[in-house]
Design a protein around this motif. Structure first.
Motif, PDB file in Angstrom:
ATOM      1  N   GLY A 248      -2.956   8.279 -11.591  1.00  0.00           N
ATOM      2  CA  GLY A 248      -2.976   6.959 -10.954  1.00  0.00           C
ATOM      3  C   GLY A 248      -2.933   7.063  -9.443  1.00  0.00           C
ATOM      4  N   CYS A 249      -2.090   7.964  -8.940  1.00  0.00           N
ATOM      5  CA  CYS A 249      -1.992   8.143  -7.483  1.00  0.00           C
ATOM      6  C   CYS A 249      -3.317   8.676  -6.942  1.00  0.00           C
ATOM      7  N   THR A 250      -3.906   9.617  -7.682  1.00  0.00           N
ATOM      8  CA  THR A 250      -5.159  10.230  -7.208  1.00  0.00           C
ATOM      9  C   THR A 250      -6.248   9.179  -7.128  1.00  0.00           C
TER      10      THR A 250
ATOM     11  N   ILE B 272      -6.038  19.122  -2.635  1.00  0.00           N
ATOM     12  CA  ILE B 272      -5.487  19.140  -3.988  1.00  0.00           C
ATOM     13  C   ILE B 272      -4.271  18.219  -3.977  1.00  0.00           C
ATOM     14  N   TYR B 273      -4.360  17.157  -4.761  1.00  0.00           N
ATOM     15  CA  TYR B 273      -3.292  16.157  -4.746  1.00  0.00           C
ATOM     16  C   TYR B 273      -2.417  16.384  -5.969  1.00  0.00           C
ATOM     17  N   HIS B 274      -1.206  16.874  -5.722  1.00  0.00           N
ATOM     18  CA  HIS B 274      -0.287  17.184  -6.826  1.00  0.00           C
ATOM     19  C   HIS B 274       0.410  15.888  -7.226  1.00  0.00           C
TER      20      HIS B 274
ATOM     21  N   GLY C 244       0.821  -1.217   0.000  1.00  0.00           N
ATOM     22  CA  GLY C 244       0.000   0.000   0.000  1.00  0.00           C
ATOM     23  C   GLY C 244       0.849   1.258   0.000  1.00  0.00           C
ATOM     24  N   CYS C 245       0.193   2.412  -0.157  1.00  0.00           N
ATOM     25  CA  CYS C 245       0.885   3.714  -0.197  1.00  0.00           C
ATOM     26  C   CYS C 245       0.346   4.589   0.930  1.00  0.00           C
ATOM     27  N   LEU C 246       1.251   5.266   1.622  1.00  0.00           N
ATOM     28  CA  LEU C 246       0.839   6.098   2.757  1.00  0.00           C
ATOM     29  C   LEU C 246      -0.030   7.290   2.361  1.00  0.00           C
ATOM     30  N   SER C 247       0.016   7.672   1.074  1.00  0.00           N
ATOM     31  CA  SER C 247      -0.778   8.846   0.674  1.00  0.00           C
ATOM     32  C   SER C 247      -2.272   8.585   0.879  1.00  0.00           C
ATOM     33  N   GLY C 248      -2.709   7.335   0.678  1.00  0.00           N
ATOM     34  CA  GLY C 248      -4.125   7.011   0.888  1.00  0.00           C
ATOM     35  C   GLY C 248      -4.529   7.288   2.323  1.00  0.00           C
TER      36      GLY C 248
ATOM     37  N   GLU D 129       4.721  11.791   0.096  1.00  0.00           N
ATOM     38  CA  GLU D 129       5.353  11.040  -0.987  1.00  0.00           C
ATOM     39  C   GLU D 129       5.401   9.568  -0.581  1.00  0.00           C
ATOM     40  N   GLY D 130       4.860   8.713  -1.435  1.00  0.00           N
ATOM     41  CA  GLY D 130       4.738   7.295  -1.086  1.00  0.00           C
ATOM     42  C   GLY D 130       6.059   6.611  -0.826  1.00  0.00           C
ATOM     43  N   PHE D 131       7.139   7.057  -1.484  1.00  0.00           N
ATOM     44  CA  PHE D 131       8.421   6.352  -1.338  1.00  0.00           C
ATOM     45  C   PHE D 131       9.080   6.573   0.024  1.00  0.00           C
TER      46      PHE D 131
ATOM     47  N   SER E 243       1.584  16.234  -1.605  1.00  0.00           N
ATOM     48  CA  SER E 243       2.625  15.853  -2.564  1.00  0.00           C
ATOM     49  C   SER E 243       2.593  14.341  -2.811  1.00  0.00           C
ATOM     50  N   SER E 244       3.251  13.914  -3.895  1.00  0.00           N
ATOM     51  CA  SER E 244       3.299  12.496  -4.257  1.00  0.00           C
ATOM     52  C   SER E 244       4.759  12.130  -4.542  1.00  0.00           C
ATOM     53  N   CYS E 245       4.990  10.888  -4.952  1.00  0.00           N
ATOM     54  CA  CYS E 245       6.362  10.481  -5.278  1.00  0.00           C
ATOM     55  C   CYS E 245       6.961  11.388  -6.346  1.00  0.00           C
ATOM     56  N   VAL E 246       6.184  11.659  -7.393  1.00  0.00           N
ATOM     57  CA  VAL E 246       6.728  12.432  -8.517  1.00  0.00           C
ATOM     58  C   VAL E 246       7.115  13.835  -8.053  1.00  0.00           C
TER      59      VAL E 246
HETATM   60  S1  SF4 Z   1       3.510   6.634  -7.184  1.00  0.00           S
HETATM   61 FE1  SF4 Z   1       4.084   7.057  -5.051  1.00  0.00          FE
HETATM   62  S2  SF4 Z   1       2.521   8.502  -4.286  1.00  0.00           S
HETATM   63 FE2  SF4 Z   1       1.710   7.556  -6.170  1.00  0.00          FE
HETATM   64  S3  SF4 Z   1       0.479   5.813  -5.401  1.00  0.00           S
HETATM   65 FE3  SF4 Z   1       2.549   5.028  -5.910  1.00  0.00          FE
HETATM   66  S4  SF4 Z   1       3.693   5.117  -3.982  1.00  0.00           S
HETATM   67 FE4  SF4 Z   1       1.860   6.429  -3.733  1.00  0.00          FE
END
Ligand code: SF4
Length: 481
Positions: free
Chosen positions: A76-78, A70-72, A51-55, A170-172, A138-141
């Motif tokens: 796919g992440c959104t 607002i999810y930058h 899973g990803c912590l952004s969720g 950021e998920g990473f 923010s996201s990984c990108v």
């Molecule tokens: S790319 Fe990064 S922020 Fe987007 S869903 Fe995957 S781990 Fe999460």
């Protein structure tokens, strides 16, 4: 913990709490290593997706009423973050007007950055939805290319008459998606909670979906207090008063540690740290501690007696049918060890318990109370593993132990157990085992599951699983290096 509200980023659970995602051993070993500080993460040589912590981060703040997030991020992440939002929308009791907007980053944005578009989107969102607060996540990108969302937030926070808040998710950053809960809490503590003006007869209640809002409101009313559910359905105004409450409680220690400890450290609001209110022992311990903190011990004893009178006779009548059943558990750590305790309370033998991660201490530097309690009360030294929902490991464990039941809080895991012919109970709702009433319903649910196993049996006969006999024959359930 030492909370740093000058920084919008939160240290990950790995750095802050020494949390791990790889372990195999047993209860005594895990607790002993946690106490003496020798616990180390073990790496896998093979890993499925996770899973990803952004969720979790966005799910927290998007549950607040009348805000915009607002999810930058790329689309796919959104899409991923809307899963939790959907659950919120279907479970909460009243309507609210919250908007989640993705910036739909493309290749060009990834090369050249897109802060100007973010700024435009914030203006449009403000104009169109008139939210009470705006979060920019923010996201990984955005993390990889170093998008400076803090500068946009600073600029617009000064310009607007509402809070504009950065969410660094950021998920990473972390393998532990529960780090996202802390990120959401940090944003609330940093920007929305105000210093106390006067004490209120309110108890902050951190939970996920507030499905038992009426029952809990009624129980708390017997103690003369009102619950402030967090964050589903809360308003920005209500959050500003969290520092004035009598105490903070949570339905799950993994979910509540950052906010609970943070409010205690910053404003002296006591955080209730007991085993969770699941099952009978948990309900008693949790309410007694609340009673002690707010000076309502006799009222709590009366409340507990009332619940026992109402539900205990039927619980005792049904319990013998559960005696001797065996179970494997696969859940987040806030539930694994609590559900293990409840199953033991009901006479079910836990043969393996897997947690999706493990915080060897909470933000008060102590071993989670559920582990302490389990070590003191468990009739057997339970075999344990820590796996960030590595389903292939769970399937190996199920195949080798062939339990009567599998308990999980994640449907993606439950369905695979059923395909292997093992009856599974999906502990979906956080209040499914809440107190005496929840325990009785839980028993009925288990009995429904074990009394008729034809669905699992027939499905298993017709399903070819993707795992080979080679994997099922491996006695090492965990692919550790
Ligand atoms: S790319 Fe990064 S922020 Fe987007 S869903 Fe995957 S781990 Fe999460």
């Amino acid at each position: 913990m030492k909370l740093n509200l000058n920084n919008s980023a939160v240290p990950t659970r790995e750095n802050r709490l020494g949390s791990i995602t790889g372990y195999v051993g047993d209860l005594n070993d895990l607790v002993d290593q946690s106490r003496n500080g020798t616990l180390k993460n073990r790496e896998r040589c093979f890993s499925q997706s996770s899973g990803c912590l952004s969720g979790c981060a966005i799910g927290m703040v998007a549950a607040i009423r009348d805000v915009a997030v607002i999810y930058h991020a790329p689309s796919g992440c959104t899409l991923y973050t809307t899963i939790l939002g959907d659950q919120l929308a279907t479970r909460i009791n009243t309507s609210y007007d919250t908007h989640l907007v993705g910036t739909d980053m493309n290749e060009s944005d990834t090369v050249f950055g897109a802060l100007d578009s973010v700024r435009d989107i914030v203006y449009k969102v403000k104009k169109q939805y008139n939210p009470k607060a705006i979060f920019i996540a923010s996201s990984c990108v955005t993390g990889v290319i170093g998008e400076d969302i803090d500068s946009v937030v600073e600029e617009l926070d000064e310009e607007f008459d509402i809070p504009v808040i950065a969410i660094h998710c950021e998920g990473f950053k972390s393998r532990i998606w529960a780090s996202g809960f802390d990120i959401g809490d940090h944003a609330v503590l940093q920007h929305l909670v105000k210093p106390p003006v006067e004490k209120r007869n309110v108890i902050n209640f951190k939970n996920f979906f507030e499905s038992e809002r009426p029952q809990i409101t009624e129980l708390f009313a017997k103690l003369g207090v009102t619950p402030q559910f967090l964050y589903a359905n809360s308003t920005v105004e209500e959050l500003s008063h969290l520092s004035e409450s009598l105490a903070t409680v949570c339905i799950c220690g993994t979910l509540g540690t950052y906010l609970g400890n943070g409010l205690e450290e910053l404003y002296g609001v006591p955080y209730v740290r007991t085993i969770n209110p699941m099952g009978m022992a948990g309900f008693d311990a949790w309410f007694r501690e609340i009673g002690r903190i707010i000076g309502k011990e006799p009222e709590v004893e009366a409340l507990l007696q009332e619940e026992r009178d109402k539900y205990l006779p039927e619980i005792e009548r049904l319990k013998p049918e559960l005696e001797g059943l065996t179970a494997v558990i696969g859940m987040g750590p806030g539930y694994t060890y609590e559900v293990a305790r409840v199953l033991q309370e009901l006479g079910i033998k836990v043969v393996w318990a897997a947690a999706w991660h493990y915080d060897y201490k909470y933000d008060n530097n102590e071993v989670p109370p559920a582990l302490d309690y389990l070590q003191n009360t468990s009739p057997n030294n339970i075999e344990l593993s820590v796996a960030d929902q590595q389903n292939f490991e769970i399937m190996n464990i199920l195949k080798q132990y062939n339990p009567d039941l599998y308990f999980s809080r994640h449907p993606g895991s439950t369905v695979w157990a059923i395909k292997h012919g093992i009856s599974a109970v999906y502990v979906a709702d956080e209040y499914m085992i809440f107190g005496y009433k929840g325990t009785l319903n839980f028993i009925r649910n288990i009995l429904d599951t074990v009394r008729n196993r034809s669905f699992e049996t027939n499905l298993a006969k017709r399903t070819k699983t993707p795992y080979t006999d080679w994997w099922y024959d491996q006695e090492n359930h965990i692919m550790m290096v």
